[in-house]
Design a protein around this motif. Structure first.
Motif, short mmCIF file in Angstrom:
data_model
loop_
_atom_site.label_atom_id
_atom_site.label_comp_id
_atom_site.label_asym_id
_atom_site.label_seq_id
_atom_site.Cartn_x
_atom_site.Cartn_y
_atom_site.Cartn_z
N GLU A 5 0.84 -1.20 0.00
CA GLU A 5 0.00 0.00 0.00
C GLU A 5 0.88 1.25 0.00
O GLU A 5 0.66 2.17 -0.76
N HIS A 6 1.87 1.23 0.89
CA HIS A 6 2.83 2.33 0.88
C HIS A 6 4.13 1.92 1.57
O HIS A 6 4.18 0.90 2.25
N ILE A 7 5.14 2.73 1.35
CA ILE A 7 6.40 2.59 2.07
C ILE A 7 6.55 3.83 2.92
O ILE A 7 6.36 4.96 2.43
N ILE A 52 3.96 6.67 -1.24
CA ILE A 52 5.09 6.94 -0.36
C ILE A 52 4.56 7.81 0.78
O ILE A 52 3.86 8.80 0.54
N GLU A 53 4.86 7.39 2.01
CA GLU A 53 4.46 8.16 3.20
C GLU A 53 5.74 8.71 3.84
O GLU A 53 6.64 7.95 4.19
N LEU A 54 5.81 10.02 3.97
CA LEU A 54 6.93 10.62 4.70
C LEU A 54 6.46 10.91 6.11
O LEU A 54 5.33 11.38 6.30
N HIS A 76 11.27 3.28 7.03
CA HIS A 76 10.84 2.98 8.39
C HIS A 76 9.92 1.76 8.43
O HIS A 76 10.03 0.93 9.32
N HIS A 77 9.01 1.65 7.48
CA HIS A 77 8.13 0.48 7.44
C HIS A 77 7.60 0.23 6.05
O HIS A 77 7.65 1.12 5.20
N ILE A 78 7.11 -0.99 5.84
CA ILE A 78 6.42 -1.34 4.60
C ILE A 78 4.99 -1.70 4.98
O ILE A 78 4.77 -2.47 5.93
N VAL A 126 6.54 -4.12 9.78
CA VAL A 126 5.46 -4.35 8.82
C VAL A 126 4.17 -3.71 9.33
O VAL A 126 3.81 -3.88 10.50
N GLU A 127 3.53 -2.95 8.47
CA GLU A 127 2.23 -2.37 8.80
C GLU A 127 1.18 -3.07 7.97
O GLU A 127 1.36 -3.29 6.78
N LEU A 128 0.09 -3.46 8.63
CA LEU A 128 -1.08 -3.95 7.90
C LEU A 128 -2.06 -2.80 7.87
O LEU A 128 -2.23 -2.11 8.88
ZN ZN Z 1 2.47 3.77 7.17
#
Ligand code: ZN
Length: 133
Positions: A5-7, A52-54, A76-78, A126-128
């Motif tokens: 979904e994002h990095i 992309i999430e900053l 930081h996370h995927i 890891v983010e769900l």
């Molecule tokens: Zn996130």
């Protein structure tokens, strides 16, 4: 899991990073949002079907501040999108993954989110996430 979904990328200076990623991706961020519960300000860019999430820390207690102090700026996370986050939490817990929040919480960008400890996934946080209907 549907797709990446994002990095999430930890940055020290969101305004400067916005300019860098706008130049890199060729698009402006489509939203900026402060998530008080996580002590972060975020901005989001579209990149094809992913984002992309900053993330910039609001204070020293923020997980982002701690991450930058330890490892510097960077990935930081995927985040993986899922259809049913509660089911995924159950499924992954049973398989031995360490879920950091057993109850989904409200994250940025209108999502329910849950995190898996990096030690569960070869050093990757890891983010769900599931869109809030
Ligand atoms: Zn996130």
């Amino acid at each position: 899991m549907n797709k990446i979904e994002h990095i999430g990328i930890a940055v020290k200076d969101l305004e400067a990073a916005n300019k860098t990623y706008e130049a890199l991706l060729g698009v402006a961020p489509y939203k900026s949002e402060t998530v008080e519960s996580e002590s972060v300000t975020t901005s989001f860019f579209h990149c094809g079907e992913s984002k992309i999430e900053l993330l910039e820390a609001l204070n020293e207690e923020s997980a982002i501040a701690k991450s930058i102090a330890k490892r510097g700026e960077g990935i930081h996370h995927i985040a993986f999108s899922v259809d049913n986050i509660e089911e995924e939490i159950q499924r992954l817990s049973k398989q031995g993954f360490v879920v950091l929040n057993e109850r989904p919480k409200k994250g940025a960008d209108n999502k329910w989110v849950a995190f898996l400890h990096p030690k569960s996934a070869n050093g990757v946080l890891v983010e769900l996430c599931q869109e809030i209907e």
